[in-house]
Design a protein around this motif. Structure first.
Motif, mmCIF file in Angstrom:
data_model
loop_
_atom_site.group_PDB
_atom_site.id
_atom_site.type_symbol
_atom_site.label_atom_id
_atom_site.label_comp_id
_atom_site.label_asym_id
_atom_site.label_seq_id
_atom_site.Cartn_x
_atom_site.Cartn_y
_atom_site.Cartn_z
ATOM 1 N N PHE A 54 5.373 9.867 -25.729
ATOM 2 C CA PHE A 54 6.023 10.327 -24.502
ATOM 3 C C PHE A 54 5.139 11.229 -23.648
ATOM 4 C CE2 PHE A 54 7.515 13.110 -27.956
ATOM 5 C CZ PHE A 54 7.177 14.367 -27.476
ATOM 6 N N THR A 116 5.457 12.916 -15.376
ATOM 7 C CA THR A 116 6.516 12.013 -15.835
ATOM 8 C C THR A 116 5.978 10.589 -16.020
ATOM 9 O OG1 THR A 116 7.216 11.615 -13.543
ATOM 10 C CG2 THR A 116 8.351 13.364 -14.755
ATOM 11 N N LYS A 119 7.988 8.331 -18.448
ATOM 12 C CA LYS A 119 9.442 8.437 -18.360
ATOM 13 C C LYS A 119 10.136 7.090 -18.566
ATOM 14 C CE LYS A 119 13.195 9.781 -15.216
ATOM 15 N NZ LYS A 119 13.975 10.481 -16.260
ATOM 16 N N TYR A 123 12.100 8.318 -21.747
ATOM 17 C CA TYR A 123 13.279 9.106 -21.345
ATOM 18 C C TYR A 123 13.800 8.629 -19.978
ATOM 19 C CZ TYR A 123 9.460 11.906 -19.215
ATOM 20 O OH TYR A 123 8.340 12.318 -18.535
ATOM 21 N N VAL A 126 17.093 10.531 -18.831
ATOM 22 C CA VAL A 126 17.148 11.977 -18.998
ATOM 23 C C VAL A 126 16.182 12.619 -18.007
ATOM 24 C CG1 VAL A 126 16.844 13.906 -20.601
ATOM 25 C CG2 VAL A 126 17.642 11.695 -21.459
ATOM 26 N N LYS A 128 13.594 15.255 -16.902
ATOM 27 C CA LYS A 128 12.656 16.017 -17.721
ATOM 28 C C LYS A 128 13.043 17.488 -17.810
ATOM 29 C CE LYS A 128 7.788 16.662 -18.785
ATOM 30 N NZ LYS A 128 6.381 16.508 -18.379
ATOM 31 N N LEU A 131 15.093 18.368 -20.976
ATOM 32 C CA LEU A 131 14.631 18.055 -22.330
ATOM 33 C C LEU A 131 14.847 19.220 -23.296
ATOM 34 C CD1 LEU A 131 11.344 16.032 -21.665
ATOM 35 C CD2 LEU A 131 13.610 15.167 -22.267
ATOM 36 N N TYR A 136 15.759 17.776 -27.036
ATOM 37 C CA TYR A 136 14.776 16.746 -27.371
ATOM 38 C C TYR A 136 13.408 17.374 -27.625
ATOM 39 C CZ TYR A 136 18.262 13.407 -25.753
ATOM 40 O OH TYR A 136 19.411 12.677 -25.602
ATOM 41 N N ASP A 172 11.219 7.298 -30.535
ATOM 42 C CA ASP A 172 11.144 8.421 -29.597
ATOM 43 C C ASP A 172 11.821 8.152 -28.252
ATOM 44 O OD1 ASP A 172 10.216 10.654 -30.855
ATOM 45 O OD2 ASP A 172 8.163 10.530 -30.113
ATOM 46 N N LEU A 173 12.750 7.220 -28.202
ATOM 47 C CA LEU A 173 13.540 7.096 -26.982
ATOM 48 C C LEU A 173 14.531 8.247 -26.935
ATOM 49 C CD1 LEU A 173 14.323 5.280 -24.465
ATOM 50 C CD2 LEU A 173 16.262 4.589 -25.881
ATOM 51 N N PHE A 174 14.450 9.079 -25.904
ATOM 52 C CA PHE A 174 15.361 10.214 -25.767
ATOM 53 C C PHE A 174 16.649 9.732 -25.117
ATOM 54 C CE2 PHE A 174 11.368 13.049 -25.057
ATOM 55 C CZ PHE A 174 11.058 12.952 -26.402
ATOM 56 N N GLY A 175 17.746 9.755 -25.849
ATOM 57 C CA GLY A 175 19.007 9.339 -25.275
ATOM 58 C C GLY A 175 19.998 8.880 -26.322
#
Length: 234
Positions: A54, A116, A119, A123, A126, A128, A131, A136, A172-175
Motif C-alpha cells: 500500500f 495516494t 489507493k 484502500y 477509505v 487516507k 486510516l 488500519y 492488505d485491502l483496507f475495508g
C-alpha cells in the motif's frame, strides 16, 4: 620505505578488524528462527520487501527477503502446513516478524495525505485521512512481537508469486470486504477463509475481526516486547 609502508597498512587493517570484531556479524535474536528452515516447502512472498504494497515501495527494515518468526510460532505454523500438504496445498506468507522501524514508516506514509498512488488497489473505499481513525494504521503492531503472521493458502506446486486460493480480496485491502465474516464475497471465498481460520485456530493462532489473513499465536513468547532488528540474514 615501501616495505615499511606495506607493513603499516597491514597492521592498520588488522587493528580495524579487531576493533569491529563481533559487530559486523550480528546474530538472529534468541527465540527467533527463519521460517523456511523450519518449514522448507512453505511459500513466501514478503510484500514489504517489494514495492507491491500500500505504500508503493520497499518498507524500512526489510533488508533481505527473509521470513522470521519466534520459534513457537514457526512450529505451530508447521503443523498447519502438515495438514495442508496432504491435499496438495500450502501456506503462503505475506508478512511475519515486522521491525518497529517498518511500522514507523507506515505511520509517516499515512500522515502524508498527498501520497495516494496505491489507493485504487489497497484502500479504494477509505479516505487516507481516516486510516488512523479506523485503525488500519497504528503506532504499534503485533507483528513486531514476532508471533504474528499474514498468510493465505495456495497450491503446493504454485510459484510463490502466483495467486493463492480466492479469498475474495487481495492481501492488505483496507475495508469491510476483508473481514473474515464478510458476506460481500462469494461463498467459495468464504469457504476458503473458513478453511484457513479453522486450521490456524486449531494450531494455536487467534484471528482478528478485520483481516482474513492476520493471525497471532495465542501463547506468544514476547507479548509485551516490540522488536526492531531488521529483516535480513544473520
Amino acid at each position: 620505505m615501501k616495505r615499511l609502508h606495506v607493513l603499516v597498512v597491514v597492521l592498520c587493517s588488522l587493528l580495524v578488524q579487531v576493533a569491529f570484531a563481533g559487530t559486523e556479524n550480528p546474530t538472529l535474536p534468541e527465540g527467533f528462527v527463519y521460517v523456511d528452515q523450519v518449514i522448507p516447502d512453505i511459500k513466501i512472498e514478503l510484500r514489504y520487501y517489494s514495492d507491491h504494497n500500500f505504500v508503493g515501495r520497499r518498507i524500512d527494515g526489510y533488508l533481505e527477503p527473509r521470513c522470521i518468526l519466534t520459534a513457537q510460532a514457526a512450529q505451530a505454523l508447521k503443523k498447519v502446513q502438515e495438514e495442508l500438504r496432504r491435499f496438495g496445498l500450502a501456506l503462503k506468507i505475506f508478512d511475519a516478524y515486522r521491525p518497529q522501524r517498518a511500522v514507523d514508516h507506515f505511520v509517516r506514509w499515512a500522515e502524508d495525505l498527498q501520497d495516494t498512488r496505491r489507493k485504487a488497489e489497497f484502500y479504494p473505499d477509505v479516505d487516507k485521512q481516516d486510516l488512523f481513525k479506523k485503525q488500519y494504521i497504528a503506532a504499534k503492531s503485533s507483528h513486531s512481537r514476532g508471533s504474528t503472521v499474514d498468510v493465505t493458502i495456495t497450491a503446493m506446486d504454485a510459484a510463490p508469486s502466483a495467486p493463492g486460493l480466492d479469498m475474495g480480496t487481495g492481501f492488505d485491502l483496507f475495508g469491510p470486504r476483508s473481514w473474515p465474516t464478510s458476506l460481500a464475497v462469494s461463498p467459495e471465498s468464504r469457504a476458503h477463509r473458513m478453511l484457513l481460520q479453522v486450521l490456524m485456530v486449531k494450531h494455536g493462532f487467534e484471528p482478528i475481526a478485520e483481516e482474513w489473513w492476520h493471525f497471532t499465536l495465542k501463547n506468544e513468547p514476547f507479548p509485551d516486547t516490540y522488536f526492531d532488528f531488521p529483516v535480513q540474514r544473520y
